[in-house]
Design an enzyme around this catalytic site. Structure first.
Site, PDB file in Angstrom:
ATOM      1  N   ASN A   7       0.873  -1.176   0.000  1.00  0.00           N
ATOM      2  CA  ASN A   7       0.000   0.000   0.000  1.00  0.00           C
ATOM      3  C   ASN A   7       0.912   1.229   0.000  1.00  0.00           C
ATOM      4  OD1 ASN A   7      -1.843   2.017   0.433  1.00  0.00           O
ATOM      5  ND2 ASN A   7      -2.857   1.024   2.171  1.00  0.00           N
ATOM      6  N   ARG A  72      -2.591  -2.119  -3.436  1.00  0.00           N
ATOM      7  CA  ARG A  72      -3.809  -1.325  -3.279  1.00  0.00           C
ATOM      8  C   ARG A  72      -3.690  -0.125  -4.215  1.00  0.00           C
ATOM      9  NH1 ARG A  72      -5.304   3.139   0.895  1.00  0.00           N
ATOM     10  NH2 ARG A  72      -7.487   3.410   0.340  1.00  0.00           N
ATOM     11  N   HIS A 161     -13.237   2.814  -0.703  1.00  0.00           N
ATOM     12  CA  HIS A 161     -13.270   1.783   0.346  1.00  0.00           C
ATOM     13  C   HIS A 161     -13.885   0.480  -0.168  1.00  0.00           C
ATOM     14  CE1 HIS A 161     -13.532   5.114   3.663  1.00  0.00           C
ATOM     15  NE2 HIS A 161     -12.273   4.731   3.506  1.00  0.00           N
ATOM     16  N   HIS A 189     -18.458   1.721   6.870  1.00  0.00           N
ATOM     17  CA  HIS A 189     -17.010   1.666   7.103  1.00  0.00           C
ATOM     18  C   HIS A 189     -16.636   2.996   7.758  1.00  0.00           C
ATOM     19  CE1 HIS A 189     -12.703   0.833   5.851  1.00  0.00           C
ATOM     20  NE2 HIS A 189     -12.673   2.116   6.166  1.00  0.00           N
ATOM     21  N   LEU A 190     -16.397   2.950   9.070  1.00  0.00           N
ATOM     22  CA  LEU A 190     -16.162   4.186   9.814  1.00  0.00           C
ATOM     23  C   LEU A 190     -14.740   4.206  10.355  1.00  0.00           C
ATOM     24  CD1 LEU A 190     -19.515   4.126  11.895  1.00  0.00           C
ATOM     25  CD2 LEU A 190     -19.145   5.083   9.611  1.00  0.00           C
ATOM     26  N   ARG A 222     -12.872  15.428   7.225  1.00  0.00           N
ATOM     27  CA  ARG A 222     -13.579  15.802   5.987  1.00  0.00           C
ATOM     28  C   ARG A 222     -15.028  16.187   6.285  1.00  0.00           C
ATOM     29  NH1 ARG A 222     -11.796  10.533   3.222  1.00  0.00           N
ATOM     30  NH2 ARG A 222      -9.626  10.928   2.702  1.00  0.00           N
ATOM     31  N   ASP A 264     -10.023  12.652  16.182  1.00  0.00           N
ATOM     32  CA  ASP A 264      -9.987  11.269  16.644  1.00  0.00           C
ATOM     33  C   ASP A 264     -11.229  10.920  17.467  1.00  0.00           C
ATOM     34  OD1 ASP A 264      -7.732   8.995  17.006  1.00  0.00           O
ATOM     35  OD2 ASP A 264      -9.015   9.107  18.780  1.00  0.00           O
ATOM     36  N   MET A 265     -11.930   9.866  17.060  1.00  0.00           N
ATOM     37  CA  MET A 265     -13.191   9.513  17.719  1.00  0.00           C
ATOM     38  C   MET A 265     -13.026   9.266  19.217  1.00  0.00           C
ATOM     39  SD  MET A 265     -16.354   9.055  17.813  1.00  0.00           S
ATOM     40  CE  MET A 265     -17.231   8.893  16.280  1.00  0.00           C
ATOM     41  N   ILE A 313     -13.662   2.998  13.957  1.00  0.00           N
ATOM     42  CA  ILE A 313     -14.792   3.458  14.766  1.00  0.00           C
ATOM     43  C   ILE A 313     -15.894   2.399  14.787  1.00  0.00           C
ATOM     44  CG2 ILE A 313     -16.633   5.193  14.888  1.00  0.00           C
ATOM     45  CD1 ILE A 313     -14.558   7.163  13.580  1.00  0.00           C
ATOM     46  N   GLU A 366      -8.328  -5.176   4.874  1.00  0.00           N
ATOM     47  CA  GLU A 366      -8.075  -4.904   3.461  1.00  0.00           C
ATOM     48  C   GLU A 366      -6.853  -5.676   2.949  1.00  0.00           C
ATOM     49  OE1 GLU A 366      -8.796  -0.746   4.560  1.00  0.00           O
ATOM     50  OE2 GLU A 366      -9.523  -0.482   2.519  1.00  0.00           O
TER      51      GLU A 366
HETATM   52  P1  ADP Z   1      -8.093   4.847   8.847  1.00  0.00           P
HETATM   53  O1  ADP Z   1      -9.183   5.411   7.996  1.00  0.00           O
HETATM   54  O2  ADP Z   1      -6.978   5.799   9.067  1.00  0.00           O
HETATM   55  O3  ADP Z   1      -7.665   3.446   8.465  1.00  0.00           O
HETATM   56  P2  ADP Z   1      -9.114   3.525  11.240  1.00  0.00           P
HETATM   57  O4  ADP Z   1      -9.994   2.532  10.581  1.00  0.00           O
HETATM   58  O5  ADP Z   1      -7.872   3.043  11.890  1.00  0.00           O
HETATM   59  O6  ADP Z   1      -8.779   4.740  10.289  1.00  0.00           O
HETATM   60  O7  ADP Z   1     -10.010   4.286  12.331  1.00  0.00           O
HETATM   61  C1  ADP Z   1      -9.507   5.327  13.093  1.00  0.00           C
HETATM   62  C2  ADP Z   1     -10.615   5.830  13.995  1.00  0.00           C
HETATM   63  O8  ADP Z   1     -11.032   4.763  14.858  1.00  0.00           O
HETATM   64  C3  ADP Z   1     -10.187   6.981  14.887  1.00  0.00           C
HETATM   65  O9  ADP Z   1     -11.185   7.981  14.897  1.00  0.00           O
HETATM   66  C4  ADP Z   1     -10.089   6.313  16.249  1.00  0.00           C
HETATM   67  O10 ADP Z   1     -10.341   7.202  17.308  1.00  0.00           O
HETATM   68  C5  ADP Z   1     -11.177   5.288  16.153  1.00  0.00           C
HETATM   69  N1  ADP Z   1     -11.019   4.261  17.197  1.00  0.00           N
HETATM   70  C6  ADP Z   1     -10.064   3.322  17.284  1.00  0.00           C
HETATM   71  N2  ADP Z   1     -10.214   2.604  18.438  1.00  0.00           N
HETATM   72  C7  ADP Z   1     -11.269   3.139  19.095  1.00  0.00           C
HETATM   73  C8  ADP Z   1     -11.934   2.866  20.333  1.00  0.00           C
HETATM   74  N3  ADP Z   1     -11.528   1.891  21.124  1.00  0.00           N
HETATM   75  N4  ADP Z   1     -12.995   3.622  20.659  1.00  0.00           N
HETATM   76  C9  ADP Z   1     -13.405   4.616  19.848  1.00  0.00           C
HETATM   77  N5  ADP Z   1     -12.837   4.916  18.667  1.00  0.00           N
HETATM   78  C10 ADP Z   1     -11.787   4.200  18.296  1.00  0.00           C
END
Ligand code: ADP
Length: 385
Positions: A7, A72, A161, A189-190, A222, A264-265, A313, A366
């Site tokens: 990737n 990818r 995605h 896909h979050l 975004r 960041d979530m 997420i 992926e």
């Molecule tokens: P990317 O699109 O960069 O591949 P990921 O699929 O790794 O992203 O997702 C990143 C998101 O997942 C971030 O917003 C992160 O805060 C959230 N996340 C990861 N672990 C947790 C958790 N335990 N609780 C809440 N959110 C989480």
């Protein structure tokens, strides 16, 4: 078979070596890592990064050799609807799609060429993020704009995605024991980037990302959906604003970051738990946007059997899943709170027995999907040009 999954970013290269049999999911990860700072004094370009990778792999794989590489590739345009063997002609075709994905496709091309240089006889397979969405019907992929936009510039919905949505759909159908071709669902896909796909009879019918990954859901940085006149209004009113700058604002300084101050979530959820009103607002906005898509897609596919959460997420943020599902009462969704709160890396059901829609959490992978597609194509007898 040993498959190297690549990737490539403009300054980084993520890799994994997996051992797997063609036609089988699973397989084991033998090596993985990230090479960063490509373009620096230490690693001048992707070719040098590949040389470094070859050295690393020789040590890590203890002399075993790679049988194929799977790349990818973000944008396959209208040209690619499935993984393909990367011949020189195919690589040139991917280069031609650079105007559609100026940030992503150039790196993939550099990666393909660098692997070619390092291992000249290795079959290379390209797996496209857009390919799964090539089944969308025309009334879904069209934008209601003058024909010229599409004819001259390829402006239409592509969706992204796809490798993840495709993989997750297969896993969910298998988990529920439904033949894929009779399985309709909504996949959310979050991750930092986020998109939701309407899957009808196992194939993509609609998806929230569009011409670029900027459309759809409220994401980490975004905007997601936006009235297009916002763009022209800001360009007109702010004398310092340029299309490039606005592009950066909408892609990198918007979404959760703009509302809650963090992309960041985990951080946003923690702030909301402490009573931060902006964080709470950001979560409500993100959940509302997602719920609108879920409802719309449920109708569009003539009744989905399941809602599937995946990516960072979707797989981990149980509070956000609960917030979303709590708004889906009109669809008959009932969450099992204990199942939702439980942590696991397995495919699992989080809806209660009486729920009208099954709600699942399916870990996406992926790399595994790319490795499986690569092994399947190579086993089918394709040989490098
Ligand atoms: P990317 O699109 O960069 O591949 P990921 O699929 O790794 O992203 O997702 C990143 C998101 O997942 C971030 O917003 C992160 O805060 C959230 N996340 C990861 N672990 C947790 C958790 N335990 N609780 C809440 N959110 C989480």
């Amino acid at each position: 078979m040993l498959v190297l999954v690549v990737n490539c970013g403009s300054s980084s290269l993520k890799y994994q070596v997996r051992e797997l049999e063609a036609g089988a999911d699973g397989g084991t990860v033998l090596a993985s890592g990230l090479i960063e700072n490509i373009g620096s004094s230490r690693i001048a370009d992707h070719t040098q990064a590949l040389e470094l990778l070859a050295e690393r792999l020789e040590a890590e794989l203890e002399g075993r050799t790679i049988d194929a590489a799977g790349h990818r590739v973000v944008h396959g345009g209208e040209r690619f609807s499935a993984p393909v063997l990367a011949t020189n002609e195919i690589i040139r075709d991917i280069e031609r799609l650079v105007p559609l994905a100026p940030l992503h496709n150039p790196a993939a091309v550099l990666g393909l060429r660098a692997v070619q240089k390092t291992w000249p006889h290795l079959p290379q397979i390209c797996v496209f993020d857009t390919a799964f969405h090539r089944t969308m019907p025309e009334h879904v992929w069209r934008y209601a704009v003058p024909e010229e936009f599409y004819e001259r510039w390829g402006i239409r919905r592509y969706g992204f995605h796809g490798t993840s949505h495709d993989w997750v759909t297969g896993q969910a159908a298998q988990f529920l024991g439904v033949p894929r071709e009779r399985f309709s669902c909504v996949v959310a896909h979050l991750g930092n980037g986020a998109s939701v796909t309407a899957v009808k009879d196992g194939a993509s019918y609609d998806t929230s990302m569009g011409y670029t990954p900027l459309a759809g859901l409220v994401m980490g940085t975004r905007t997601g959906d936006l009235d297009p006149s916002v763009v022209t209004a800001v360009l007109r009113r702010d004398p310092g604003m340029t299309p490039e700058r606005l592009d950066a604002v909408l892609n990198k300084e918007s979404g959760l970051r703009a509302i809650a101050g963090d992309h960041d979530m985990r951080a946003v959820q923690e702030a909301a738990d402490r009573g931060d009103e902006r964080a709470e607002l950001a979560l409500e906005m993100a959940a509302h946007r997602l719920v609108k898509y879920v409802g719309g897609y449920h109708v569009a596919v003539d009744g989905a059997q399941a809602l599937v959460f995946t990516a960072g997420i979707g797989e981990n943020a149980s509070a956000f899943r609960a917030r979303v599902c709590g708004r889906l009462g009109a669809l008959g969704v009932v969450l099992d709170d204990d199942a939702n709160a439980a942590r696991s890396r397995e495919v699992r059901r989080i809806s209660a027995p009486g729920s009208a829609l099954e709600v699942l959490v399916v870990p996406t992978d992926e790399e595994q999907a790319i490795a499986a597609a690569t092994a399947a194509l190579v086993a089918a007898g394709t040989s490098p040009a």
